[in-house]
Design a protein around this motif. Structure first.
Motif, PDB file in Angstrom:
ATOM      1  N   SER A 115       0.823  -1.207   0.000  1.00  0.00           N
ATOM      2  CA  SER A 115       0.000   0.000   0.000  1.00  0.00           C
ATOM      3  C   SER A 115       0.861   1.262   0.000  1.00  0.00           C
ATOM      4  O   SER A 115       0.384   2.344  -0.343  1.00  0.00           O
ATOM      5  N   TRP A 116       2.142   1.134   0.357  1.00  0.00           N
ATOM      6  CA  TRP A 116       3.062   2.269   0.390  1.00  0.00           C
ATOM      7  C   TRP A 116       3.855   2.414  -0.909  1.00  0.00           C
ATOM      8  O   TRP A 116       4.854   3.113  -0.945  1.00  0.00           O
ATOM      9  N   THR A 117       3.422   1.768  -1.977  1.00  0.00           N
ATOM     10  CA  THR A 117       4.257   1.683  -3.179  1.00  0.00           C
ATOM     11  C   THR A 117       4.683   3.038  -3.731  1.00  0.00           C
ATOM     12  O   THR A 117       5.818   3.207  -4.164  1.00  0.00           O
ATOM     13  N   PHE A 118       3.803   4.052  -3.730  1.00  0.00           N
ATOM     14  CA  PHE A 118       4.172   5.357  -4.268  1.00  0.00           C
ATOM     15  C   PHE A 118       5.192   6.053  -3.375  1.00  0.00           C
ATOM     16  O   PHE A 118       6.175   6.614  -3.853  1.00  0.00           O
ATOM     17  N   GLN A 119       4.965   6.027  -2.062  1.00  0.00           N
ATOM     18  CA  GLN A 119       5.907   6.660  -1.139  1.00  0.00           C
ATOM     19  C   GLN A 119       7.241   5.915  -1.156  1.00  0.00           C
ATOM     20  O   GLN A 119       8.301   6.533  -1.100  1.00  0.00           O
ATOM     21  N   ARG A 120       7.155   4.613  -1.258  1.00  0.00           N
ATOM     22  CA  ARG A 120       8.364   3.794  -1.297  1.00  0.00           C
ATOM     23  C   ARG A 120       9.225   4.160  -2.499  1.00  0.00           C
ATOM     24  O   ARG A 120      10.434   4.350  -2.382  1.00  0.00           O
ATOM     25  N   TYR A 285      -5.802  -2.830  -7.693  1.00  0.00           N
ATOM     26  CA  TYR A 285      -4.597  -2.962  -6.862  1.00  0.00           C
ATOM     27  C   TYR A 285      -4.970  -3.117  -5.392  1.00  0.00           C
ATOM     28  O   TYR A 285      -4.422  -3.961  -4.681  1.00  0.00           O
ATOM     29  N   VAL A 286      -5.935  -2.309  -4.940  1.00  0.00           N
ATOM     30  CA  VAL A 286      -6.422  -2.443  -3.565  1.00  0.00           C
ATOM     31  C   VAL A 286      -7.095  -3.800  -3.390  1.00  0.00           C
ATOM     32  O   VAL A 286      -6.876  -4.497  -2.391  1.00  0.00           O
ATOM     33  N   ASP A 287      -7.904  -4.198  -4.373  1.00  0.00           N
ATOM     34  CA  ASP A 287      -8.551  -5.508  -4.321  1.00  0.00           C
ATOM     35  C   ASP A 287      -7.528  -6.623  -4.142  1.00  0.00           C
ATOM     36  O   ASP A 287      -7.738  -7.583  -3.397  1.00  0.00           O
ATOM     37  N   SER A 288      -6.392  -6.510  -4.867  1.00  0.00           N
ATOM     38  CA  SER A 288      -5.404  -7.576  -4.832  1.00  0.00           C
ATOM     39  C   SER A 288      -4.748  -7.708  -3.463  1.00  0.00           C
ATOM     40  O   SER A 288      -4.438  -8.810  -3.021  1.00  0.00           O
ATOM     41  N   LEU A 366      -3.101   7.591   0.566  1.00  0.00           N
ATOM     42  CA  LEU A 366      -1.709   7.331   0.209  1.00  0.00           C
ATOM     43  C   LEU A 366      -1.565   6.796  -1.205  1.00  0.00           C
ATOM     44  O   LEU A 366      -0.504   6.932  -1.826  1.00  0.00           O
ATOM     45  N   LEU A 367      -2.632   6.200  -1.749  1.00  0.00           N
ATOM     46  CA  LEU A 367      -2.640   5.747  -3.138  1.00  0.00           C
ATOM     47  C   LEU A 367      -3.362   6.738  -4.043  1.00  0.00           C
ATOM     48  O   LEU A 367      -2.994   6.924  -5.200  1.00  0.00           O
TER      49      LEU A 367
END
Length: 392
Positions: A115-120, A285-288, A366-367
């Motif tokens: 869930s942090w993929t963008f910040q990461r 993506y959230v569903d996954s 965050l997404l």
């Protein structure tokens, strides 16, 4: 005729159960929804390093001229941390082992570190190109127990206190020295508050700052999730049945949810996002992520969330810079909960807290609005002397 009526009755009952499970799961206090049906779209195993879908989403939402490309989100190290009850927690790190500052990201209910993929990606890219100097910041991500790639514990351990103990174990194992910044979304924020209750002495000594994103300190059982009053009462009345089904008959619950796949996905999207231009891929993506969380795990954690009261845990956070951030249209945990946290942090008259409402954003801010969240985290890191400045 009697058989037809009986069959219709059974079908009607299954439909009600399916709707209740979908509604209750989507409307649990700190989560987004419960759905493993989305695993058909993206396998949970793909989410360990954010997955190919994450790469597509990142390319669409972040700088296209990033010189590091998708490599900037890959972990430098992966590790396993053993919790105090033996559960193994999956951890991924970016940045030097001996960095002076470690930022630990704690995800929300039914989600994962993905869930942090963008910040990461944004922060990792900046760490790798920080003015040509060796960065002095490390990023640590981990999956909470029962979520993502981490192991499961006993049902009775599905509590905020245990999640706080897990976070403490991650700090002891992966950041035993140096300053720490804790960043939590939804249940992750509650985990940080739990740690403040469990280990208040860490705040101001080891913990240099904290971020509480789309979270609450209590009174979650009374949330309406943007539903009319009648539906809220129905959800409250039928949730015990749905929770029992998820715990005791998870296979049946999974089958029922598959029958209501489209409805569940639509409800998830509605409760996760507020913007009208959110791409369908982001909803998938959230569903996954949700699809990788067993329904019985979700049911086991619900009582702890519904009965949450971490009001007294906010005291230690008053001594460190604290970011309180929320989407202004969050249906899951309305902005009033963040405003209340802010009020309680400032009650001492010497507040070091910052409050941000992100416009047109829902629970998955965050997404949905990654640049806003990353910018707010960057500002927080600067307050503790971190030399990171992700470009917008």
């Amino acid at each position: 005729m009697a058989r037809k009526k009986a069959a219709h009755g059974r079908g009607h009952t299954a439909g009600i159960v399916g709707a209740v499970i979908g509604l209750a799961a989507a409307g649990t206090a700190a989560g987004v929804a419960v759905s493993r049906i989305a695993a058909r779209r993206v396998r949970a195993s793909q989410l360990g390093d954010a997955g190919e879908l994450a790469a597509e989403l990142v390319a669409a939402h972040l700088r296209e001229d990033d010189p590091l490309g998708t490599a900037s989100r890959k972990a430098d190290r992966s590790a396993t941390v053993q919790a105090d009850d033996g559960v193994l927690l999956h951890v991924e790190e970016i940045g030097p082992r001996d960095a002076g500052l470690t930022v630990v990201f704690v995800h929300g209910y039914t989600l994962s570190m993905a869930s942090w993929t963008f910040q990461r990606r944004a922060l990792a890219a900046e760490l790798a190109t920080a003015n040509g100097h060796r960065p002095d910041v490390r990023l640590v991500f981990y999956d909470q127990r029962g979520h993502g790639a981490s192991g499961r514990g006993a049902a009775e351990r599905s509590t905020i206190e245990q999640l706080a103990r897990d976070l403490d174990a991650v700090l002891e194992a992966r950041a035993p020295r140096g300053r720490v910044v804790l960043v939590g979304h939804s249940m992750g924020g509650m985990t940080i508050m739990g740690l403040a209750s469990l280990r208040p002495e860490l705040f101001g000594s080891r913990v240099a700052a904290a971020a509480l994103i789309s979270t609450s300190s209590g009174n979650l059982a009374d949330l309406s999730f943007g539903l009319p009053e009648l539906l809220t009462r129905v959800r409250a009345a039928f949730f015990p049945v749905a929770a029992w089904t998820m715990r005791r008959r998870p296979a049946f619950a999974e089958r029922t949810r598959r029958l209501a796949a489209d409805l569940v996905s639509a409800v998830t999207h509605s409760l996760s996002f507020a913007s009208t231009d959110v791409p369908p891929a982001l909803g998938h993506y959230v569903d996954s992520m949700i699809g990788g969380t067993p329904v019985d795990v979700i049911a086991e954690f619900y009582p702890a969330l519904a009965g949450l009261d971490e009001t007294g845990s906010l005291e230690p956070l008053r001594v460190v810079p604290t970011l309180v951030l929320t989407g202004d249209k969050d249906k899951m945990i309305p902005k009033e909960h963040s405003a209340l946290i802010m009020e309680r942090l400032g009650r001492a008259g010497d507040s070091r807290a910052t409050y941000i409402e992100v416009p047109d954003a829902g629970h998955m801010v965050l997404l949905e609005k990654p640049e806003d969240v990353t910018a707010a985290l960057t500002a927080l890191l600067r307050t503790v002397g971190a030399g990171t400045s992700p470009r917008r």
